[in-house]
Design a protein around this motif. Sequence first.
Motif, short mmCIF file in Angstrom:
data_model
loop_
_atom_site.label_atom_id
_atom_site.label_comp_id
_atom_site.label_asym_id
_atom_site.label_seq_id
_atom_site.Cartn_x
_atom_site.Cartn_y
_atom_site.Cartn_z
N PHE A 175 -66.87 -4.69 0.79
CA PHE A 175 -65.65 -5.49 0.93
C PHE A 175 -65.66 -6.39 2.18
N GLU A 176 -66.76 -6.30 2.95
CA GLU A 176 -66.94 -7.15 4.13
C GLU A 176 -65.78 -7.03 5.10
N THR A 177 -65.40 -5.77 5.36
CA THR A 177 -64.27 -5.52 6.27
C THR A 177 -64.69 -5.01 7.64
N GLY A 178 -65.97 -4.67 7.80
CA GLY A 178 -66.46 -4.29 9.12
C GLY A 178 -66.21 -2.84 9.49
N SER A 179 -65.32 -2.59 10.44
CA SER A 179 -65.12 -1.28 11.03
C SER A 179 -64.52 -0.26 10.06
N VAL B 284 -60.50 1.12 3.92
CA VAL B 284 -61.69 0.31 4.19
C VAL B 284 -61.71 -0.99 3.38
N THR B 285 -61.13 -0.97 2.19
CA THR B 285 -61.17 -2.17 1.35
C THR B 285 -60.47 -3.37 1.99
N GLY B 286 -59.44 -3.09 2.78
CA GLY B 286 -58.68 -4.18 3.37
C GLY B 286 -57.81 -4.91 2.37
N ARG B 287 -57.71 -4.41 1.16
CA ARG B 287 -56.93 -5.09 0.13
C ARG B 287 -55.45 -4.73 0.24
N PRO B 288 -54.57 -5.69 -0.05
CA PRO B 288 -53.14 -5.47 0.19
C PRO B 288 -52.43 -4.62 -0.86
N VAL B 289 -53.03 -4.47 -2.04
CA VAL B 289 -52.37 -3.73 -3.12
C VAL B 289 -53.15 -2.47 -3.44
N TRP B 290 -52.52 -1.32 -3.26
CA TRP B 290 -53.14 -0.04 -3.59
C TRP B 290 -52.59 0.46 -4.91
N VAL B 291 -53.49 0.78 -5.84
CA VAL B 291 -53.11 1.36 -7.13
C VAL B 291 -53.73 2.76 -7.17
N LEU B 292 -52.88 3.78 -7.22
CA LEU B 292 -53.33 5.15 -6.99
C LEU B 292 -52.88 6.09 -8.11
#
Length: 205
Positions: free
Chosen positions: A92-96, A132-140
Amino acid sequence: MELTVSDLSVARGGIAVLEGVSFTIASGEALVLRGPNGIGKTTLLRTVAGLQPPLSGAVGLERDAMAYAGHADGIKSVLSVRENLQFWADVFETGSIDAALDAFDLRGLENRAAGGLSAGQKRRLGLARMVVTGRPVWVLDEPTVSLDVASVAMFADAVRAHLAGGGLALLATHIDLGLAEARVLDVEPFKAVPPPLDDFDGAFL
């Protein structure tokens, strides 16, 4: 940001299970799906996340804004905890990965092979991927399975932090996470009407 689901109908095995589902979730909000086992909550979540097509209706948000966590933990057993999280950070190219390690109390397990973790620890590692994904929407989907009381509280804190940062969450769980930002949607009223039997089928019942 806003996730809008409009008149969505979804199917399992080619048979409609839920019809006409509509809701909107804004940044900073969570929506909890409730309903009996087998009614179609997992199918709805997978459809919203773009993992399967709907029968009809629309999801008003790009799929690359979403991160999905289902029943499988999505970890590689031969890799360490750190290597697993770093793999996803690279994808996801989020780094840390530091925030994910801290959010799910994985610091003492960083160098342990994922295959050697307990069920609860594996679940925490799987959920840490969401950070880690850095994505704003979590579907759980049932994210608290295998978690003890302390870990459930840890997960709730992670969701709370995600919402406070402008994210939003859609989840199915039977546990009250104590999220003031969460609304509840009972999906039972959207249960699909079974198709009528034709004369041939009726002859064998």
